[in-house]
Design an enzyme around this catalytic site. Structure first.
Site, PDB file in Angstrom:
ATOM      1  CG  HIS A 124      18.317  27.419  65.407  1.00 14.35           C
ATOM      2  ND1 HIS A 124      17.757  27.722  66.609  1.00 14.35           N
ATOM      3  CD2 HIS A 124      18.222  26.071  65.275  1.00 14.35           C
ATOM      4  CE1 HIS A 124      17.317  26.613  67.187  1.00 14.35           C
ATOM      5  NE2 HIS A 124      17.597  25.589  66.411  1.00 14.35           N
ATOM      6  CD  GLU A 171      25.028  21.323  73.002  1.00 12.57           C
ATOM      7  OE1 GLU A 171      24.877  21.419  74.245  1.00 12.57           O
ATOM      8  OE2 GLU A 171      24.078  21.131  72.225  1.00 12.57           O
TER       9      GLU A 171
END
Lengths: 329, 368
Positions: A131, A62
Site C-alpha cells: 500500500h 485491475e
C-alpha cells in the site's frame, strides 16, 4: 472567482467533476469509486451526480479495468481509471504496457487511447504491505505513456483536468500522504492559464544547489530548503510534475545556475528515476557541475512495514545530508 | 431463488453435451441440432467461396515465409470454417478482435491481404486502420484483446446502437487471467460480445489436457453467467448457425455469449515450429479426414447447391488472389525508420525528437 480551501483529495474530486461536466465522454471506472467514493474519497459524490453509467463500480480486477477502459476509449470515451493502491497496479501491468501504451503506435495513430490511470502512490500513512509503493519507473520506462505526479492541491486540480484532455494514456500519480494538505483553489480558473502540463516548476528559488523532486517529496524538500536557509544555504527546488515527457530545459537551467544537484524520490534508489535525471544532467550540464548529482531516495529493499517506514522514507535530514555531501567535492 | 428457477438459470447457460453439428465428416447432413437455424443456401455458397479463397491465402502466406517474404506466419489451415463463419456472422458495423492466427478471418473481413500481413512481414504497425475496418490490431499477448472487446461492446451499447463485438481467442488463451476478467466484465455489464474460442487442441506444443480439466472449454462461460455453446469447428454450417444465433443474442440485449469450436491446427504453430516433437502424423491424418473445406463442398454438392462450375470459379478466383498477393509481397516494402517516432504519442516528446535526430544522423552516415 469561486475560491475554496480544499484538500488535495478534494481538489482532484473537483477537477474530475469539472472534466465530467465539460465533456460527456469522460467516465470514471474502478473499485469502490461509486457509492463509497473511493477508499480515499477522491470520487466522492460523483456517482450520485453523474449516474452509474459514468461512474462505474467495476468488478475487482485491475487488468479488466484497464482492458475495458481501452475498449471504451476505442469507441471515443475518455475513461479515468482508479487503481485503489499503487501495489495493485501490477495485475494491470500487462494491459498498460503491452496494450495501452502501444496500441496508438501499432495502429499508426488511428486509435488514440485517452485513458488516465490514477494511482495513489507512496508511503507515509502507516499502511500494510503493498500500500506504499512508488512504481513510477516501470512506467517512465515504457514508450507511449505519459507519467506525471502532482504535489499540491492546486496542481492536483489543474493537472488531472489537463491529463484527461490529453490524447495520450497518462499514468497519474497522487501522493497519498499529501491527500489531506490544503490550499486555496480558484475553481473557476481558466485551464488555459494553468501551468503547462508537461513543464516543471521552480517552486522555490535558490542559488547554491538544485533539488529535484516530484509528488510526495516536493513538500519534504521545501521543508528541507526552509531548514537549510537557517544554516545559510540556499536551495532551489524544482517540482518536475511530468516525468515523461521531462522538462529538461527547466532542470538544466536551474542546475547550470547552481552548479549542484540532488534528486529526491521515495522510490528505490537503484534504477530509479533519479538515475535518468543524473545521466541527463551529467551529459548536458557537465561543465557547470561542481559535484556529481546525488540522490536522496528510498532504499532498494521492499517497502517496509509501517513501524519502520520512517527509516525508509527519505526525510528532511536525508535530503540535507545529500546537500551537504554535494559540497564535499 | 427457488431450486427450480436456479436449475432453469443454470440450464439456460449450459452448452450442448456434444458439439453442435449439421454435417458429418463425410459431408452428409445430420439432424440432431434443431436448436439452431441452418444458414441460407446463398450464405453457404458464399461461405464456400470464402473458404476456398481463405485456404489459398493461408497456403500462400506459408509459402511466403519459405521465400523469406514474411518473418513468420501462424497458419490457421484446417480452421477455415471458424475463420470464415466468425466473420460472416457479423455486420459491417460490428467489431472484430482477432489474434495473430486469424489472418484468414481478416482477409474475409475485406482487409487488404498485404495490410493483413504487414506485422508478420516485420513492420512495426498492424498494417490497417482498425477504426475504418472495425477490426482491432491482431493481438499477440494472449487474451489481452478480450477485455478490450468487453469494453468496446459496453461502449457500443451505451451509445445506443445495436452493433456487437466478436472476440477470437484460442484454447491456450482461455487459461489467461484476461479471459476470466473479460468474460466476467462482459457478463456484469451485459455487454454485447461473442467470445469465440477456436480450440485447435494445442497451445504451441501443450495439449488441451494441460490447459484445462474442464469437460469442455464452453463450460467456462457458465460460471460467469454467460450463455455458452460448443460446436464442431470443422463444420461450417454448424459454426455459422451457432455464431449467428450468438450474435443475435448479443445484439438483442441478452449480453455476452461464449462459443467453443472444436477444430484442429493442421500446420505447426508457425513456420518456425517443429510439430513433430509433440504430435504424431497419425493424429494429423485423422484430422485431414475432417477437413472443413472438403466437408462443405460434399455437403453443398449433395444438396445440389454447388456445381463443377462453381468450384472451378471459386478456385480460379483464389488463384488470382494468391497471384496478386505474391506479386505485391515480392516487392520490398519501403520503410522509413524515422516513422518509428511518429505515433508513439499524439505529439512526439522532446526526448523522442532528440532520438529521432540521432537516428536521422545515423541514416545519413550510412548513406555516406
Amino acid at each position: 472567482m469561486k475560491t475554496a480551501t480544499l484538500t488535495m483529495a478534494r481538489s482532484i474530486n473537483e477537477g474530475l467533476r469539472r472534466a465530467m461536466e465539460e465533456d460527456p465522454k469522460v467516465l470514471i471506472m474502478g473499485e469502490d469509486v461509486g457509492k463509497l467514493g473511493g477508499v480515499f474519497r477522491v470520487t466522492d459524490g460523483l456517482q450520485k451526480d453523474f449516474g452509474e453509467d459514468r461512474v462505474i463500480d467495476t468488478p475487482l480486477a485491475e487488468s479488466g479495468i484497464i482492458g475495458t477502459a481501452i475498449g471504451m476509449a476505442i469507441r471515443g470515451y475518455r475513461p479515468v481509471c482508479e487503481i485503489q493502491f499503487d501495489g495493485f497496479v501490477f495485475p494491470a501491468a500487462n494491459q498498460i504496457i503491452t496494450q495501452l501504451a502501444k496500441m496508438p503506435m501499432r495502429s499508426l495513430g488511428a486509435l488514440r487511447l485517452p485513458v488516465v490511470v490514477r494511482v495513489p502512490c507512496g508511503g507515509g500513512i502507516g499502511a500494510v504491505e503493498h500500500h506504499s509503493e512508488s512504481p513510477e519507473s516501470y512506467f517512465t520506462h515504457t514508450a507511449g505513456l505519459r507519467v506525471m505526479a502532482c504535489a499540491n492541491p492546486l496542481d492536483a486540480y489543474t493537472m488531472i483536468q489537463q491529463a484527461i484532455r490529453l490524447d495520450d494514456p497518462v499514468i497519474f500519480f497522487e501522493p497519498k500522504r499529501r491527500y489531506w494538505e490544503k490550499a486555496e483553489i480558484d475553481l473557476g480558473m481558466d485551464l488555459r492559464e494553468a501551468w503547462p502540463v508537461d513543464r516543471a516548476k521552480v517552486v522555490r528559488e535558490g542559488t547554491d544547489v538544485t533539488v529535484l523532486a516530484y509528488g510526495p517529496m516536493v513538500k519534504t524538500v521545501l521543508d528541507a530548503a526552509a531548514a537549510a536557509e537557517g544554516e545559510g544555504r540556499s536551495l532551489e527546488v524544482v517540482d518536475l510534475r511530468s516525468l515523461n515527457p521531462l522538462d529538461t530545459e527547466t532542470v538544466f537551467r536551474s542546475v547550470r545556475k547552481t552548479g549542484r544537484c540532488v534528486v529526491a524520490h521515495e522510490a528505490p534508489t537503484y534504477s530509479g528515476f533519479g538515475a535518468e535525471l543524473a545521466a541527463r544532467i551529467t551529459e548536458h550540464c557537465f561543465y557547470s557541475l561542481e559535484a556529481p548529482v546525488l540522490r536522496a531516495c528510498g532504499f532498494s529493499t521492499p517497502y517496509p512495514p509501517s513501524r519502520l517506514e520512517e527509516h525508509y522514507l527519505p526525510d528532511l535530514d536525508r535530503v540535507l545530508d545529500a546537500v551537504d555531501r554535494s559540497f564535499g567535492w | 431463488m427457488s431450486v427450480k428457477t436456479h436449475r432453469q438459470a443454470v440450464q439456460g447457460l449450459l452448452p450442448a453435451l456434444t458439439p453442435v453439428r449439421f454435417v458429418t465428416e463425410d459431408g452428409s447432413p445430420v439432424k440432431e441440432s434443431a436448436d439452431y437455424a441452418e444458414p441460407s443456401a446463398e450464405l453457404l455458397r458464399e461461405a464456400y467461396r470464402r473458404m476456398v479463397l481463405g485456404r489459398r491465402f493461408d497456403t500462400q502466406a506459408t509459402m511466403l515465409t519459405k521465400q523469406g517474404r514474411l518473418a513468420v506466419y501462424p497458419s490457421s489451415r484446417g480452421q477455415e470454417a471458424c475463420q470464415i463463419a466468425g466473420v460472416l456472422a457479423l455486420r459491417e458495423d460490428d467489431w472484430l478482435f482477432p489474434t495473430y492466427r486469424d489472418s484468414t478471418a481478416l482477409v474475409t473481413r475485406g482487409v487488404d491481404p498485404v495490410e493483413v500481413l504487414t506485422l508478420l512481414r516485420g513492420d512495426w504497425h498492424c498494417g490497417y486502420d482498425p477504426a475504418a475496418t472495425r477490426t482491432a490490431p491482431q493481438c499477440t499477448p494472449l487474451a489481452t484483446q478480450l477485455p478490450h472487446a468487453s469494453g468496446l461492446a459496453h461502449a457500443l451499447r451505451s451509445r445506443g446502437g445495436d452493433a456487437v463485438v466478436m472476440a477470437f481467442v484460442g484454447d491456450g488463451g482461455t487459461s489467461e487471467g484476461d479471459f476470466h476478467e473479460a468474460l466476467n466484465f462482459a457478463a456484469v455489464f451485459k455487454a454485447p460480445v461473442v467470445f469465440f474460442v477456436q480450440n485447435n487442441k494445442y497451445a504451441i506444443s501443450v495439449p488441451l489436457a494441460r490447459q484445462t480439466a474442464a469437460p469442455a472449454l464452453a463450460y467456462k462461460g457458465v460460471g460467469y453467467g454467460v450463455r455458452s455453446e460448443q460446436v464442431d469447428g470443422n463444420d461450417l454450417v454448424a459454426v455459422l448457425s451457432v455464431l449467428t444465433a450468438a450474435v443475435e443474442h448479443a445484439r438483442t440485449g441478452h449480453g455476452p455469449f461464449l462459443v467453443e469450436a472444436h477444430t484442429y491446427r493442421m500446420d505447426p504453430h508457425t513456420n518456425a515450429d517443429d510439430a513433430g516433437r509433440y504430435r504424431d502424423d497419425a493424429e494429423v491424418e485423422r484430422w485431414q479426414g475432417a477437413d472443413p473445406l472438403a466437408r462443405l463442398e460434399t455437403y453443398l454438392r449433395g444438396r445440389d447447391l454447388l456445381t463443377d462450375e462453381d468450384v472451378a470459379s471459386a478456385r480460379e478466383a483464389a488463384e488470382a488472389f494468391a497471384a496478386d498477393l505474391r506479386t505485391r509481397m515480392n516487392l520490398d516494402p519501403e520503410l522509413d525508420p524515422l516513422e518509428l517516432f511518429d505515433h508513439v504519442y499524439a505529439e512526439p516528446t522532446p526526448q523522442l525528437r532528440e532520438q529521432r535526430q540521432m537516428l536521422a544522423a545515423e541514416l545519413q552516415a550510412e548513406k555516406g
